[in-house]
Design a protein around this motif. Structure first.
Motif, PDB file in Angstrom:
ATOM      1  N   UNK B  84       1.701  -5.060  -0.604  1.00 17.64           N
ATOM      2  CA  UNK B  84       2.453  -4.004  -1.167  1.00 17.64           C
ATOM      3  C   UNK B  84       2.466  -4.306  -2.892  1.00 17.64           C
ATOM      4  N   UNK B  85       1.857  -5.259  -3.129  1.00 17.84           N
ATOM      5  CA  UNK B  85       2.056  -5.432  -4.595  1.00 17.84           C
ATOM      6  C   UNK B  85       1.787  -4.303  -5.881  1.00 17.84           C
ATOM      7  N   UNK B  86       0.743  -3.633  -5.301  1.00 13.23           N
ATOM      8  CA  UNK B  86       0.464  -2.251  -5.884  1.00 13.23           C
ATOM      9  C   UNK B  86       0.909  -1.263  -4.918  1.00 13.23           C
ATOM     10  N   UNK B  87       1.580  -0.114  -5.277  1.00 18.90           N
ATOM     11  CA  UNK B  87       2.056   0.996  -4.629  1.00 18.90           C
ATOM     12  C   UNK B  87       1.499   2.139  -5.276  1.00 18.90           C
ATOM     13  N   UNK B  88       1.064   3.213  -4.356  1.00 18.14           N
ATOM     14  CA  UNK B  88       0.661   4.383  -5.005  1.00 18.14           C
ATOM     15  C   UNK B  88       1.723   5.017  -6.008  1.00 18.14           C
ATOM     16  N   UNK B  89       1.171   5.480  -7.374  1.00 20.22           N
ATOM     17  CA  UNK B  89       1.882   5.914  -8.349  1.00 20.22           C
ATOM     18  C   UNK B  89       2.162   4.952  -9.368  1.00 20.22           C
ATOM     19  N   UNK B 110      -8.466  -9.060 -14.144  1.00 16.01           N
ATOM     20  CA  UNK B 110      -6.891  -9.057 -14.234  1.00 16.01           C
ATOM     21  C   UNK B 110      -6.245  -7.893 -14.270  1.00 16.01           C
ATOM     22  N   UNK B 111      -4.853  -7.964 -13.521  1.00 16.72           N
ATOM     23  CA  UNK B 111      -4.012  -6.232 -13.603  1.00 16.72           C
ATOM     24  C   UNK B 111      -2.634  -6.758 -14.342  1.00 16.72           C
ATOM     25  N   UNK B 118       1.387  -9.571 -16.210  1.00 16.99           N
ATOM     26  CA  UNK B 118       0.383  -9.923 -15.100  1.00 16.99           C
ATOM     27  C   UNK B 118       0.992  -9.688 -13.526  1.00 16.99           C
ATOM     28  N   UNK B 119      -0.083  -9.270 -13.071  1.00 18.39           N
ATOM     29  CA  UNK B 119       0.339  -9.227 -11.281  1.00 18.39           C
ATOM     30  C   UNK B 119      -0.036 -10.381 -10.750  1.00 18.39           C
TER      31      UNK B 119
END
Lengths: 264, 124
Positions: B84-89, B110-111, B118-119
């Protein structure tokens, strides 16, 4: 009260173990504990040395260091690029390559699971060693002295049939009845079901060394030996188990691509 | 060595040989080019054999969805990522090597999040 006491007495009698049998049981436990203590212990999450440090991009530093910017050299030595293929072996490799574009897979299978980026764990007991990776691909290596199953008991499978033995601190594994590995994963060597794989695995400092020798009268001109080293990759502290079920690598006009339709 | 590189180049061009650490060739990506997109996460696919970030990007007067490939979740985990490091939205900026065929996608380098941080750790 009296009835309860009688019941307890009867139960105790039913479960009573004669003193000599109890002593024998303790001896067995002691012997097994000693056998356990004498075995090597290889805790941790083991990754092929050339795959260590794989980034979020999916590339290991070793893969990119020696390559140009648009492709990577092959670092999965178990693919068999240097194996002594005979005519049938070469024919099979060409056939696999011709059909590989866009093929889907669900895992590595044996032997490629021993040389992939997917971490391995070794669970060692006196009777059996289990080698398992993060796709739950598992090998069961019986080390209790049993022989290889009889010929009538043989059936080719993705992971084969293995028995093992300890030679000092080296685990020696013999594996037979492996289905053509390229049938399961298109990057695997197309050995026949008559292939025999012998692995010698030992700890050397912080590296786990696996010397693999393959003999296959159908596809090889002679025995082929390749040595693989595994190291512990920092960052793993538990198995992240997910199925291999979202293979979006497609192929258009002979070139791989991402299938853009997202999986919901 | 030249012979080895030549052989690898041929296999890479075919795009069918699963080389390196991933389960497929990287020939489909233009590793000489780094592009960056900024957009909204529609879905983070924490899946094998690769994770994907589906990012919606406004281009002109239309939304384009990018399919951005990553390594396997196990390696994302090892580099500090979680399911869940990245979530919709979420707003993200992604550096990536684009697909050679021009489709909206590529492989993630990279993100960064909306704050430009940075993630994950991305390395060891």
């Amino acid at each position: 009260m009296m009835r309860a006491a009688i019941a307890v007495g009867l139960l105790a009698a039913a479960f009573a173990v004669p003193a000599p049998a109890l002593a024998e049981h303790h001896d067995e436990v002691d012997a097994r504990n000693e056998a356990f203590a004498a075995l090597p212990y290889w805790p941790g999450y083991w990754v092929s040395e050339d795959q260590a440090g794989t980034t979020i991009t999916g590339l290991a530093p070793a893969a990119t260091a020696s390559s140009g910017s648009s492709f990577s050299v092959n670092i999965m030595s178990l693919r068999g690029d240097n194996a002594p293929w005979n005519e049938e072996g070469q024919r099979r490799r060409a056939d696999v390559r011709a059909r590989a574009g866009g093929r889907k897979a669900t895992g590595w299978g044996y032997p490629m699971m021993m040389n992939s980026a997917t971490p391995l764990r070794y669970l060692i007991t006196p009777e059996e060693t289990i080698i398992i990776n993060f796709y739950n691909e598992a090998r069961y290596i019986y080390t209790d002295g049993r022989p290889m199953p009889a010929e009538e008991d043989m059936w080719p499978t993705t992971y084969g049939t293995s028995i093992g033995r300890w030679e000092g601190d080296t685990l020696v594994i013999e594996t037979v009845m492996v289905e053509d590995p390229s049938a399961f994963f298109h990057g695997s060597p197309p050995f026949s079901e008559e292939a025999r794989y012998v692995e010698r695995i030992r700890l050397d400092g912080d590296r786990l060394i696996n010397e693999v020798t393959v003999t296959d009268p159908v596809t090889l001109t002679g025995p082929w030996t390749v040595t693989i080293a595994h190291v512990r990759d920092p960052g793993f502290d538990r198995q992240i188990i997910l199925p291999w079920d979202n293979d979006r690598t497609g192929n258009e006009d002979g070139l791989n691509t991402i299938e853009l339709a997202p999986v919901e | 060595m030249r012979k080895l590189l030549a052989a690898a180049a041929v296999l890479g061009a075919l795009g069918v040989a699963p080389l390196a650490s991933a389960h497929h060739s990287f020939a489909m990506f233009d590793r000489t080019r780094t592009a960056t997109i900024s957009g909204t996460v529609r879905e983070f696919q924490w899946t094998n054999p690769h994770a994907y970030i589906q990012v919606t990007v406004r281009e002109g007067n239309r939304d384009v969805e990018y399919s951005l490939e990553m390594g396997a979740p196990m390696y994302l985990y090892a580099r500090g990522w979680r399911p869940r490091t990245l979530r919709p939205g979420m707003q993200v900026a992604v550096d990536y090597n684009p697909l050679r065929n021009g489709s909206p996608g590529g492989v993630v380098l990279d993100v960064r999040n909306a704050q430009g941080q940075p993630v994950g750790t991305n390395r060891e």
